[in-house]
Motif scaffolding. Structure first.
Motif, short mmCIF file in Angstrom:
data_model
loop_
_atom_site.label_atom_id
_atom_site.label_comp_id
_atom_site.label_asym_id
_atom_site.label_seq_id
_atom_site.Cartn_x
_atom_site.Cartn_y
_atom_site.Cartn_z
N ASN A 2 -4.58 -15.66 70.13
CA ASN A 2 -5.81 -15.01 69.53
C ASN A 2 -6.55 -13.81 71.19
OD1 ASN A 2 -5.85 -15.10 66.31
ND2 ASN A 2 -6.32 -17.04 66.99
N THR A 3 -6.37 -13.04 71.00
CA THR A 3 -7.21 -12.38 72.72
C THR A 3 -8.37 -13.89 73.33
OG1 THR A 3 -6.38 -10.49 71.33
CG2 THR A 3 -7.89 -10.77 73.20
N PRO A 4 -8.73 -13.93 72.33
CA PRO A 4 -10.35 -14.77 73.38
C PRO A 4 -9.39 -15.71 73.92
CG PRO A 4 -10.93 -14.33 70.91
CD PRO A 4 -9.71 -13.76 71.04
N ALA A 152 -11.15 -24.51 74.62
CA ALA A 152 -12.67 -24.89 75.12
C ALA A 152 -11.48 -25.73 76.15
CB ALA A 152 -12.79 -26.14 73.83
N ALA A 153 -11.08 -26.33 76.49
CA ALA A 153 -10.52 -26.56 78.43
C ALA A 153 -10.76 -25.38 79.57
CB ALA A 153 -9.83 -27.69 78.23
N ALA A 154 -10.61 -24.43 79.18
CA ALA A 154 -10.58 -23.01 79.99
C ALA A 154 -11.53 -22.87 80.10
CB ALA A 154 -9.26 -21.65 79.65
N LEU A 174 -16.64 -15.87 74.25
CA LEU A 174 -14.94 -15.50 74.00
C LEU A 174 -14.92 -17.19 73.45
CD1 LEU A 174 -13.96 -14.19 77.56
CD2 LEU A 174 -13.73 -13.51 74.93
N LEU A 175 -15.70 -17.76 73.81
CA LEU A 175 -14.95 -19.80 72.85
C LEU A 175 -15.96 -19.91 71.36
CD1 LEU A 175 -14.25 -22.75 73.14
CD2 LEU A 175 -16.30 -22.92 73.59
N MET A 176 -16.75 -18.42 71.01
CA MET A 176 -16.59 -18.83 70.23
C MET A 176 -16.07 -18.10 69.35
SD MET A 176 -21.51 -18.69 69.85
CE MET A 176 -21.43 -17.30 71.61
N ALA A 177 -15.74 -16.84 69.72
CA ALA A 177 -15.08 -16.54 68.98
C ALA A 177 -13.69 -17.09 68.74
CB ALA A 177 -15.10 -14.73 70.09
N GLU A 178 -12.89 -18.15 69.53
CA GLU A 178 -11.92 -17.87 69.25
C GLU A 178 -11.82 -19.07 68.39
OE1 GLU A 178 -7.89 -19.94 69.16
OE2 GLU A 178 -8.69 -18.03 70.29
N LEU A 179 -12.73 -19.86 67.77
CA LEU A 179 -13.01 -20.96 67.43
C LEU A 179 -13.52 -20.17 66.04
CD1 LEU A 179 -15.26 -23.44 69.28
CD2 LEU A 179 -12.66 -23.46 68.99
N TRP A 180 -13.84 -18.89 65.74
CA TRP A 180 -14.30 -18.60 64.63
C TRP A 180 -12.83 -17.45 63.90
CZ3 TRP A 180 -17.62 -18.17 60.58
CH2 TRP A 180 -16.95 -17.43 59.54
#
Length: 191
Positions: A2-4, A152-154, A174-180
């Motif tokens: 995913n882009t995020p 998350a590590a990044a 970006l992390l919230m978007a990635e996890l979503w």
């Protein structure tokens, strides 16, 4: 991926502590290989009113769209840009091109039937991976959590650099978007 996730990983790997411009350049480079998809799909969906089925089942696989994707996903072009930037000692371009190459390296093994011609202009060959970052039938339920953990590590790495409020907030979004997005791919679209 995913882009995020690409933006977070690209910034964490190619960014530099204490140098916000290099972090932003890395994020831009990580976004660049996906930008044409967003522009083509967004324009088709929202400006031209074309149905999502036509956009993603037909136009995405059309010769014209695949040619655009081949150019902005070419290992050869990104590698040449990185080599030039290293030779000329251009840190912003090194971060941009390096993050773009990382994006391609992460995408290459994670596209089952929607890959790109990564060796353009020498070849139009498209690798069909047995794995997919979004298709549960090809391991997305296993890849998604790993992608989320890497993201998350990044993000944590970026926050530890104390890059300022804007970059820290961008990393959080970006992390919230990635996890979503990962949750949607795994638990909604794959059932």
């Amino acid at each position: 991926m995913n882009t995020p996730a690409h933006l977070l990983i690209g910034a964490a790997v190619m960014g530099k502590k204490g140098n916000r411009a290099v972090i932003w350049a890395a994020m831009a480079g990580a976004l660049a290989p996906d930008l044409s998809l967003y522009l083509l799909a967004g324009g088709s969906l929202y400006l031209l009113g074309i149905s999502p089925r036509v956009v993603f089942d037909e136009l995405y696989f059309s010769d014209s769209w695949q040619t655009v994707f081949a150019v902005d996903n070419s290992f050869l072009l990104w590698g040449a840009m990185l080599a030039f930037a290293l030779w000329r000692q251009m840190p912003l371009v090194v971060a941009f091109a390096g993050a773009g190459l990382i994006h391609l390296c992460l995408d290459f093994p994670l596209h089952h039937d929607d890959g790109r011609a990564h060796f353009w202009p020498l070849s139009d060959w498209v690798y069909e991976s047995p794995y997919s970052y979004w298709d549960r039938g090809h391991g997305a339920h296993l890849i998604g959590p790993v992608e989320g953990a890497l993201s998350a590590a990044a993000a944590v790495r970026l926050w530890l650099w104390r890059p300022g409020l804007l970059i820290a907030t961008t990393a959080a979004i970006l992390l919230m978007a990635e996890l979503w997005i990962t949750w949607i791919w795994i638990f909604v679209f794959s059932q």
